[in-house]
Design an enzyme around this catalytic site. Structure first.
Site, PDB file in Angstrom:
ATOM      1  N   GLU A 149       0.847  -1.189   0.000  1.00 48.51           N
ATOM      2  CA  GLU A 149       0.000   0.000   0.000  1.00 48.51           C
ATOM      3  C   GLU A 149       0.885   1.242   0.000  1.00 48.51           C
ATOM      4  O   GLU A 149       1.789   1.337   0.808  1.00 48.51           O
ATOM      5  CB  GLU A 149      -0.876  -0.041   1.269  1.00 48.51           C
ATOM      6  CG  GLU A 149      -1.974   0.957   1.269  1.00 48.51           C
ATOM      7  CD  GLU A 149      -2.706   0.963  -0.040  1.00 48.51           C
ATOM      8  OE1 GLU A 149      -3.473   0.034  -0.301  1.00 48.51           O
ATOM      9  OE2 GLU A 149      -2.488   1.895  -0.844  1.00 48.51           O
ATOM     10  N   LYS A 204       8.353  -1.562  -1.552  1.00 41.78           N
ATOM     11  CA  LYS A 204       7.613  -0.794  -0.546  1.00 41.78           C
ATOM     12  C   LYS A 204       8.574  -0.176   0.476  1.00 41.78           C
ATOM     13  O   LYS A 204       8.525   1.012   0.767  1.00 41.78           O
ATOM     14  CB  LYS A 204       6.596  -1.714   0.147  1.00 41.78           C
ATOM     15  CG  LYS A 204       5.959  -1.152   1.368  1.00 41.78           C
ATOM     16  CD  LYS A 204       5.067   0.036   1.065  1.00 41.78           C
ATOM     17  CE  LYS A 204       4.718   0.789   2.328  1.00 41.78           C
ATOM     18  NZ  LYS A 204       3.796   1.862   2.157  1.00 41.78           N
ATOM     19  N   CYS A 260       5.420   4.665   9.653  1.00 43.45           N
ATOM     20  CA  CYS A 260       6.149   3.805   8.712  1.00 43.45           C
ATOM     21  C   CYS A 260       7.596   4.164   8.420  1.00 43.45           C
ATOM     22  O   CYS A 260       8.428   3.266   8.302  1.00 43.45           O
ATOM     23  CB  CYS A 260       5.382   3.759   7.397  1.00 43.45           C
ATOM     24  SG  CYS A 260       3.822   2.926   7.631  1.00 43.45           S
TER      25      CYS A 260
HETATM   26  C1  UGA Z   1       4.092   7.552   4.083  1.00 43.93           C
HETATM   27  C2  UGA Z   1       4.300   7.507   2.569  1.00 43.93           C
HETATM   28  O1  UGA Z   1       4.254   8.835   2.039  1.00 43.93           O
HETATM   29  C3  UGA Z   1       3.237   6.663   1.887  1.00 43.93           C
HETATM   30  O2  UGA Z   1       3.516   6.549   0.491  1.00 43.93           O
HETATM   31  C4  UGA Z   1       3.242   5.261   2.523  1.00 43.93           C
HETATM   32  O3  UGA Z   1       2.239   4.432   1.946  1.00 43.93           O
HETATM   33  C5  UGA Z   1       2.985   5.409   4.009  1.00 43.93           C
HETATM   34  O4  UGA Z   1       4.029   6.212   4.593  1.00 43.93           O
HETATM   35  C6  UGA Z   1       2.989   4.041   4.642  1.00 43.93           C
HETATM   36  O5  UGA Z   1       3.930   3.294   4.436  1.00 43.93           O
HETATM   37  O6  UGA Z   1       2.014   3.740   5.316  1.00 43.93           O
HETATM   38  P1  UGA Z   1       2.513   8.912   5.731  1.00 43.93           P
HETATM   39  O7  UGA Z   1       3.325   8.293   6.820  1.00 43.93           O
HETATM   40  O8  UGA Z   1       1.035   8.895   5.847  1.00 43.93           O
HETATM   41  O9  UGA Z   1       2.862   8.220   4.329  1.00 43.93           O
HETATM   42  O10 UGA Z   1       2.933  10.441   5.656  1.00 43.93           O
HETATM   43  P2  UGA Z   1       3.813  11.364   4.686  1.00 43.93           P
HETATM   44  O11 UGA Z   1       2.932  12.301   4.008  1.00 43.93           O
HETATM   45  O12 UGA Z   1       4.720  10.578   3.846  1.00 43.93           O
HETATM   46  O13 UGA Z   1       4.658  12.182   5.754  1.00 43.93           O
HETATM   47  C7  UGA Z   1       5.598  11.532   6.608  1.00 43.93           C
HETATM   48  C8  UGA Z   1       6.329  12.570   7.441  1.00 43.93           C
HETATM   49  O14 UGA Z   1       7.208  13.348   6.635  1.00 43.93           O
HETATM   50  C9  UGA Z   1       5.412  13.571   8.146  1.00 43.93           C
HETATM   51  O15 UGA Z   1       5.890  13.797   9.448  1.00 43.93           O
HETATM   52  C10 UGA Z   1       5.524  14.817   7.300  1.00 43.93           C
HETATM   53  O16 UGA Z   1       5.265  16.001   7.997  1.00 43.93           O
HETATM   54  C11 UGA Z   1       6.964  14.730   6.851  1.00 43.93           C
HETATM   55  N1  UGA Z   1       7.245  15.465   5.593  1.00 43.93           N
HETATM   56  C12 UGA Z   1       6.678  15.065   4.431  1.00 43.93           C
HETATM   57  C13 UGA Z   1       8.110  16.555   5.625  1.00 43.93           C
HETATM   58  O17 UGA Z   1       8.642  16.940   6.690  1.00 43.93           O
HETATM   59  N2  UGA Z   1       8.380  17.201   4.444  1.00 43.93           N
HETATM   60  C14 UGA Z   1       7.839  16.818   3.265  1.00 43.93           C
HETATM   61  O18 UGA Z   1       8.152  17.459   2.223  1.00 43.93           O
HETATM   62  C15 UGA Z   1       6.966  15.731   3.259  1.00 43.93           C
END
Ligand code: UGA
Length: 451
Positions: A149, A204, A260
């Site tokens: 996913e 993944k 994750c």
């Molecule tokens: C992440 C991945 O983006 C998904 O593709 C994956 O399916 C998912 O993990 C998973 O394995 O379940 P998620 O953990 O929901 O998704 O959140 P993200 O949007 O990826 O953000 C992760 C962290 O990185 C957050 O703390 C966010 O604030 C931070 N982030 C994200 C940044 O600091 N800068 C960015 O440019 C993007």
């Protein structure tokens, strides 16, 4: 599963869980009580629930009657024993496989949906294969597929409705085509990829590791910006316009969180060490280490700007979730930063539009008012519901989650309530520096060498 149900009215989707309380919540007539908050989800559940999507705790019957079973269970990091702190705890995957082995009838396709260490499919296969030793049910057969996913929290529904790709790993082409036929109801075929099982499982982990590595990279550069007079937003924009690098996932912040990224990288570290790839393990481990260092760095920086001591100082924390649009706090940068500030003796007033007080209590491992006797100072934290009342006599405001409502704060009013000199720390870079500075507030934002 809700997205499969709405796009495939001809398929009966049954979600089962041994946790009855959770299933009851999924069946709650008040859609605000669904156990997961995700924009767009309740609308879909409303449309398809009790039509072709049902929620039940009768696991055995559901397995008996299914042609295809998705294993979507938690795989947290092991706390004890071999691989503790790095390897995934697969006890729930194993117990699902055993239950399927016991209850399935005829031919069943078993799909790994959870994020799993590479070669977990072999474990599932071995368990399912053991059904041949059971005389009463020798006619059962299984195919195991990997279908990771890639959705992100907060955008789960749009990610599922228009995925960048759907990955199906396996060695049984008929089973792979059966799963492909489901997705083909709404995903263009060109976006559905076939690989072997191990490539799918590793893809993944690799995707998450590369995304996390980008965030550690940009956060490391934010520290350089701050000491050189550069601005990380401008740097990210300039490098992101190189089509080989791309603009996404280059936003500096307080450090990555979520269930994750850290877990998946530590899994890669464990795998690399297991196969004697020490340098590879060190490389990926440094992504996690940088993230940790960055969180401590922000807490230290706040302390320094507030004259090196937080004792008896009132600090407003805006946002506790690991990112906006979710109530999830797992591995949220706010946890470590708040703990560090409390260690310095601060009085924190914590606000988050979606995270509940109980959750913060669990994460900080302390009740809302704590006494830090060891350091001979007192630190406390208080949960705030009404933001406007909280600013009175505060010394600093720290933005840790990019909630939209924090972009609409009336800083003139806030400034009139704060004790001077007062600081605004924007770790998400969501505020306009000019607006803050004109209200006689000191301002720091992540990666801004001029603020
Ligand atoms: C992440 C991945 O983006 C998904 O593709 C994956 O399916 C998912 O993990 C998973 O394995 O379940 P998620 O953990 O929901 O998704 O959140 P993200 O949007 O990826 O953000 C992760 C962290 O990185 C957050 O703390 C966010 O604030 C931070 N982030 C994200 C940044 O600091 N800068 C960015 O440019 C993007």
């Amino acid at each position: 599963m809700a997205v499969i149900a709405i796009n495939c009215p001809h398929i009966q989707v049954q979600v089962v869980d041994i946790n009855e309380k959770r299933i009851n919540a999924w069946n709650d007539s008040d859609l605000d009580n669904l156990p997961v908050f995700e924009p767009g989800l309740s609308e879909i559940v409303k449309d398809v629930r009790n039509k072709n999507l049902t929620f039940s705790s009768n696991v055995e019957d559901a397995i008996k009657n299914s042609d295809m079973i998705f294993i979507s269970v938690n795989t947290p990091i092991k706390k004890k024993g071999m691989g503790a702190g790095q390897a995934s705890d697969l006890r729930w995957v194993e117990s699902c496989a055993r239950q399927i082995c016991k209850s399935a009838k005829g031919h069943t396709i078993v799909v790994e949906k959870s994020t799993l260490p590479v070669r977990t499919a072999q474990t599932i296969k071995d368990i399912l294969d053991s059904s041949k030793y059971n005389n009463s049910n020798k006619n059962r057969t299984f195919s195991v597929l990997s279908n990771p996913e890639f959705l992100a929290e907060g955008t789960a529904i749009t990610d599922l409705v228009s995925p960048d790709r759907v990955l199906i790993g396996g060695d049984d082409i008929e089973a792979m085509n059966a799963l492909k036929d489901i997705y083909a109801n709404w995903v263009p075929e060109s976006k559905i990829l076939f690989t072997n099982l191990w490539s799918s499982e590793l893809s993944k982990l690799s995707a998450n590791a590369l995304l996390a590595q980008r965030i550690s990279s940009i956060n490391s550069l934010s520290a350089i910006c701050e000491v050189t007079g550069a601005e990380i937003g401008d740097v990210a924009n300039a490098v992101g316009m190189d089509s080989r690098i791309g603009a996404k996932f280059l936003k500096a912040g307080p450090g990555f969180g979520g269930s994750c990224f850290k877990k998946d990288i530590l899994n890669l570290v464990y795998l690399s060490e297991y196969f004697g790839l020490k340098e590879v393990a060190n490389f990926w481990n440094s992504v996690v280490e940088l993230n940790k260092w960055h969180q401590h760095r922000i807490a230290k920086l706040i302390t320094k700007k507030l004259f090196g001591t937080l004792s008896s100082k009132k600090i407003i924390i805006l946002g506790f979730a690991f990112k906006g649009n979710t109530n999830d706090t797992r591995e949220s940068a706010a946890i470590q930063i708040c703990k560090d500030l409390l260690d310095e003796g601060a009085n924190l007033f914590i606000h988050d539009p979606k995270v509940e007080e109980k959750q913060i209590e669990n994460d900080l491992q302390s009740k809302s008012i704590i006494k830090n006797k060891e350091r001979n100072n007192q630190s406390t934290w208080t949960y705030i519901k009404n933001l406007n009342e909280a600013f009175c006599d505060s010394d600093a405001v720290v933005i840790l989650t990019e909630w939209k409502e924090y972009t609409n704060i009336n800083w003139k009013y806030v400034s009139s309530k704060m004790r001077k000199p007062a600081w605004i720390f924007d770790a998400r870079s969501i505020l306009n520096p000019a607006v803050i500075k004109k209200e006689d507030l000191n301002f720091w934002r992540i990666g801004d060498g001029l603020s």
